[in-house]
Design a protein around this motif. Structure first.
Motif, short mmCIF file in Angstrom:
data_model
loop_
_atom_site.label_atom_id
_atom_site.label_comp_id
_atom_site.label_asym_id
_atom_site.label_seq_id
_atom_site.Cartn_x
_atom_site.Cartn_y
_atom_site.Cartn_z
N MET A 152 13.25 -5.45 -7.19
CA MET A 152 14.36 -5.82 -6.34
C MET A 152 15.11 -4.68 -6.03
N ARG A 153 15.33 -3.89 -7.03
CA ARG A 153 16.26 -2.89 -6.71
C ARG A 153 15.80 -1.92 -5.63
N LEU A 154 14.47 -1.48 -5.55
CA LEU A 154 13.83 -0.53 -4.80
C LEU A 154 13.57 -1.14 -3.14
N LEU A 155 13.58 -2.55 -3.35
CA LEU A 155 13.32 -3.18 -1.70
C LEU A 155 13.99 -2.64 -0.63
N PRO A 156 15.40 -2.67 -0.94
CA PRO A 156 16.21 -2.49 0.34
C PRO A 156 15.90 -1.10 0.97
N ALA A 157 15.33 -0.06 0.04
CA ALA A 157 15.23 1.65 0.57
C ALA A 157 14.07 1.35 0.96
N TRP A 158 13.01 0.67 0.40
CA TRP A 158 11.65 0.70 1.14
C TRP A 158 11.85 -0.01 2.62
N ARG A 211 0.77 -1.23 0.01
CA ARG A 211 -0.06 -0.03 0.10
C ARG A 211 0.58 1.23 0.04
N ASP A 212 1.87 1.21 0.78
CA ASP A 212 2.61 2.57 1.08
C ASP A 212 3.88 2.92 0.28
N TYR A 213 4.27 1.88 -0.44
CA TYR A 213 5.61 1.54 -1.30
C TYR A 213 5.28 1.37 -2.69
N ALA A 214 4.96 0.13 -3.09
CA ALA A 214 4.78 -0.55 -4.44
C ALA A 214 3.86 0.09 -4.89
N ARG A 215 2.53 0.29 -4.49
CA ARG A 215 1.39 1.05 -5.37
C ARG A 215 1.87 2.50 -5.75
N LEU A 216 2.81 3.04 -5.06
CA LEU A 216 3.33 4.48 -5.47
C LEU A 216 4.33 4.74 -6.15
N ALA A 217 4.97 3.39 -6.56
CA ALA A 217 6.24 3.61 -7.50
C ALA A 217 5.75 3.10 -8.90
N ILE A 218 6.47 3.65 -9.89
CA ILE A 218 6.51 3.03 -11.25
C ILE A 218 7.26 1.76 -11.05
N LEU A 219 6.63 0.64 -11.40
CA LEU A 219 7.43 -0.65 -11.39
C LEU A 219 7.41 -1.16 -12.86
N ALA A 220 8.35 -1.25 -13.48
CA ALA A 220 8.48 -1.58 -14.83
C ALA A 220 8.65 -3.03 -14.96
N ASP A 221 9.52 -3.86 -13.90
CA ASP A 221 9.62 -5.33 -13.93
C ASP A 221 10.01 -5.62 -12.56
N ALA A 222 10.46 -6.97 -12.36
CA ALA A 222 10.78 -7.29 -11.30
C ALA A 222 12.02 -6.91 -10.90
N LYS A 223 13.02 -6.72 -11.47
CA LYS A 223 14.46 -6.15 -11.28
C LYS A 223 14.32 -4.87 -10.60
N THR A 224 13.45 -3.95 -11.39
CA THR A 224 12.93 -2.81 -10.52
C THR A 224 12.51 -2.84 -9.09
#
Length: 53
Positions: free
Chosen positions: A21-27, A6-19
């Motif tokens: 995985m790159r964003l998860l640590p910061a989230w 709700r607070d992270y994934a739905r607010l981001a532009i997620l082109a693919d799984a690689k994106t």
């Protein structure tokens, strides 16, 4: 998991799984250090632990 979606994934532009995985640590870092949690009296988990110790 619901909050992360709700607070992270739905607010981001997620082109693919690689994106994702790159964003998860910061989230996770934000979720644990900054994001307020109602169950923890509106503190982040790290704030709550440091005040409880």
């Amino acid at each position: 998991m619901k909050t992360l979606k709700r607070d992270y994934a739905r607010l981001a532009i997620l082109a693919d799984a690689k994106t994702v995985m790159r964003l998860l640590p910061a989230w996770f870092e934000d979720y644990n250090t900054i994001h307020p949690h109602s169950g923890l009296r509106m503190l982040s988990p790290r704030e709550f632990l440091s005040r409880s110790a």
